[in-house]
Design an enzyme around this catalytic site. Structure first.
Site, PDB file in Angstrom:
ATOM      1  CD  GLU A 277      -3.214   0.487   2.110  1.00 16.67           C
ATOM      2  OE1 GLU A 277      -4.182  -0.216   1.769  1.00 16.67           O
ATOM      3  OE2 GLU A 277      -3.060   0.888   3.277  1.00 16.67           O
ATOM      4  CD  GLU A 280      -2.680   0.747  -4.356  1.00 17.10           C
ATOM      5  OE1 GLU A 280      -2.642   0.148  -3.256  1.00 17.10           O
ATOM      6  OE2 GLU A 280      -3.681   0.759  -5.077  1.00 17.10           O
ATOM      7  CB  CYS A 302      -7.096  -3.558   5.519  1.00 18.91           C
ATOM      8  SG  CYS A 302      -6.728  -2.037   6.313  1.00 18.91           S
ATOM      9  CB  SER A 322      -5.355   0.771  -1.343  1.00 21.77           C
ATOM     10  OG  SER A 322      -4.507  -0.340  -1.457  1.00 21.77           O
ATOM     11  CE  LYS A 361     -10.803  -8.275   8.010  1.00 23.36           C
ATOM     12  NZ  LYS A 361      -9.918  -7.642   7.024  1.00 23.36           N
ATOM     13  CD  GLU A 364     -11.756  -9.242   3.068  1.00 16.31           C
ATOM     14  OE1 GLU A 364     -11.660  -9.671   4.237  1.00 16.31           O
ATOM     15  OE2 GLU A 364     -10.970  -8.401   2.605  1.00 16.31           O
ATOM     16  CD  GLU A 369     -14.688  -9.533  -6.284  1.00 11.91           C
ATOM     17  OE1 GLU A 369     -15.580  -9.041  -6.951  1.00 11.91           O
ATOM     18  OE2 GLU A 369     -14.871  -9.962  -5.133  1.00 11.91           O
ATOM     19  CB  CYS A 518      -9.908  -4.396  14.141  1.00 15.48           C
ATOM     20  SG  CYS A 518      -9.626  -3.949  12.439  1.00 15.48           S
TER      21      CYS A 518
END
Ligand code: FES
Length: 590
Positions: A277, A280, A302, A322, A361, A364, A369, A518
């Site tokens: 990141e 990037e 994230c 990102s 998550k 996710e 993907e 988190c």
């Protein structure tokens, strides 16, 4: 100050204080159910009813404000009788399968019944709302819902979304998305904050425990497990440790005792994320500083609840994200490629399990993907609560475990990775590395902390000026990078609206879907400690400061994987395994 008496005790309270708050400040406990400190707007359960002399009816203590000379009784005969009847009515419409309920012994309704001395169920025992809604992240059992509306407050008041609301009226009332759609068909971010505040078993994470046991018990399957940074500062609460206790070593040992083959650490992949990141950000900033087109501010990616939110509500801003996968997905992808190659194991027989403080998550992990070379990056996601349950199911004596360590080659981490678990941590970790890469010097701040972005404020910002830069970064000389950090989707909305109207002063934004990050994710243990946020935050920074290495680019096992396998950050293989793309969900289910 206003003078009043509660239970014959003389009390002073500031104007605007509710009876419930005034009582609490003076050590008098009035039972409550729907009340949520700080965000409470509407009293629906009436369990906090109290008698106020001169008033014709009982008053709702969580809403009624103190008045001069008020005389309040919180435990009069009339009050106790009313509370009991209210409770019995609630129970009459509540599923009675308590023994097999996931909240058995941690159910606030059970605790309230004990407190009120309810020993029999005088009314009907079946719920009018028999329906289970299983989404990839959250399971709703309407037969257990007591219509307290805390989930509505969390969704609307805390997160600013408002997916859940009361539908229909009277006996037909249900708490659900509009038109009683299932959660998976609504624009729910799956953040799980509703599962934290639900007092009963009506809202919980969608269970992945059974599939993990099945993999562990299959001798042909190699189980790889990894815990997120924030898990280590909260898991201990499920075994009686005080809030804010780190149990990193015992957690690693417990995973091994469950029968897991490889105990890796998502922290390792957090360091890897900073390399990807950070590079990037530098690429995009260099392009802009040299007059080319690139999308800034870049926004962190994230937090999967945040990703689902931006995909649903701000699809025009997706190019700002990102392209990095979240750390556990990076580790899962590398476990089934780099590590599988290294040990000569068939990745199709590898089962990767992430332990996450997060319910989103789970969704996710199911995204199309998140597949490389025909293998899903992560096969199961357990919340911190589910890991605690598995440890209990296995009969492991957690408190007496020896401290263990994580396995190579994906177990080493720096302090920068630990603070991924708290709001501001990803940005600070990125700054620690980017500053060194651009200037060749360490960040000149005390203990490497970027003070303006440490803490629990909804939106934080900082400016970082680059001076005396390395020759290869001469474009950065004098550049003032403006960064912003927010946690919770209500804060994200404020920052996104700035970008939409072309009024964002920032170059880099960190967004975490859950308030405080988190540490207070939707999959963390529920806590009644009013200081839970700050205690877990301090524990995260203590983990960071206890490490010898505190900057991601110094992690030797990360440097090794670039040398041996990936090449360079942002390189071809990194793009194949560690980066992703996003989906416009704004039109889904319209
Ligand atoms: Fe006051 Fe529910 S706690 S009405």
């Amino acid at each position: 100050m206003i003078q009043l008496t509660i239970n014959n005790k003389n009390i002073s309270a500031a104007p605007g204080t509710t009876i419930l708050e005034a009582a609490k400040q003076n050590g008098i406990n009035i039972p409550s159910l729907c009340y949520m400190e700080g965000v409470h707007k509407f009293g629906s359960c009436r369990i906090c009813s109290v008698e106020v002399e001169g008033a014709r009816t009982l008053q709702v203590a969580c809403m009624a404000e103190v008045r001069e000379g008020m005389v309040v009784h919180t435990n009069s005969k009339k009050v106790l009788k009313a509370r009991k009847v209210l409770y019995e009515l609630m129970l009459s419409d509540h599923s009675q399968n308590c023994l097999s309920c996931n909240r058995n012994q941690s159910c606030e309704l059970q605790q309230l019944g004990e407190m009120l001395g309810v020993t029999e169920n005088r009314f009907s025992t079946s719920s009018a709302r028999e329906s289970i809604d299983i989404s990839p992240s959250i399971t709703r059992d309407l037969s257990k819902c007591i219509l307290c509306r805390r989930c509505i407050t969390a969704c609307k008041g805390l997160q600013g979304i408002g997916i859940l609301d009361a539908q229909n009226r009277g006996f037909d009332t249900v708490i659900s998305p509009a038109m009683e759609l299932p959660l998976g068909a609504a624009k729910c971010a799956f953040c799980g904050q509703c599962t934290i505040v639900c007092p009963v078993g009506a809202l919980k994470e969608t269970d992945h425990i059974a599939r993990v046991w099945e993999a562990i018990n299959d001798p042909d399957i190699r189980v790889v497990m990894q815990p997120a940074p924030a898990v280590r500062v909260a898991l201990g609460e499920m075994f009686g440790y005080p809030v804010g206790t780190s149990v990193t070593g015992k957690m690693a040992t417990a995973m091994r005792e469950l029968g897991v083959d490889d105990v890796f650490d998502t922290d390792w992949a957090a360091d890897l994320t900073i390399m990807e990141e950070g590079s990037e950000f530098l690429d995009r900033a260099i392009a802009v500083l040299s007059g080319k087109k690139a999308v800034l501010p870049i926004i962190t990616s994230c937090s999967p609840g945040w990703i689902k939110y931006i995909e649903s509500y701000y699809p025009q801003l997706l190019p700002h994200l990102s392209t990095c996968k979240s750390p556990h997905m990076m580790l899962g992808a590398l476990a089934k490629s780099y590590y599988a190659d290294k040990i000569g194991f068939d990745p199709k027989k590898m089962f990767t399990v992430s332990i996450m403080p997060c319910t989103a998550k789970k969704f996710e992990a199911s995204r199309e993907e998140m597949v490389n070379r025909d293998a899903r990056n992560v096969d199961a996601v357990l919340t911190t609560r589910e890991l605690g349950q598995m440890i209990k199911q296995a009969g492991i004596d957690f408190r007496n475990l020896e401290d263990g360590t994580f396995d190579d080659p994906m177990g080493q981490s720096t302090g920068a990775a630990d603070i991924f678990g708290v709001t501001g941590g990803v940005m600070e970790a990125a700054i620690r590395t980017v500053y060194v890469l651009v200037t060749g010097r360490e960040l000149p701040f005390e203990k490497l902390h970027v003070a303006p972005i440490v803490g629990l404020d909804q939106i934080k910002e900082a400016t970082l000026k680059f001076e005396n830069v390395l020759p290869e970064f001469k474009l950065f000389e004098g550049f003032e990078a403006k960064v912003a950090v927010t946690s919770g989707l209500a804060g994200a909305k404020i920052l996104m609206d700035q970008i939409v109207v072309g009024n964002s002063p920032y170059h880099f934004i960190e967004v975490m879907g859950c308030p405080s990050g988190c540490i207070c994710g939707g999959g963390q243990p529920r806590s009644e400690d009013p200081d839970v946020r700050i205690k877990r935050l301090k524990a995260m920074y203590s983990e960071d400061e206890s490490k010898t290495l505190r900057q991601s680019h110094l992690n030797t096992s990360i440097l090794a994987i670039y040398k041996d396998y990936l090449g360079k950050p942002g390189g071809h293989l990194s793009h194949e395994l560690l980066h992703t793309h996003y989906v416009d969900r704004s039109k889904e289910n319209e």
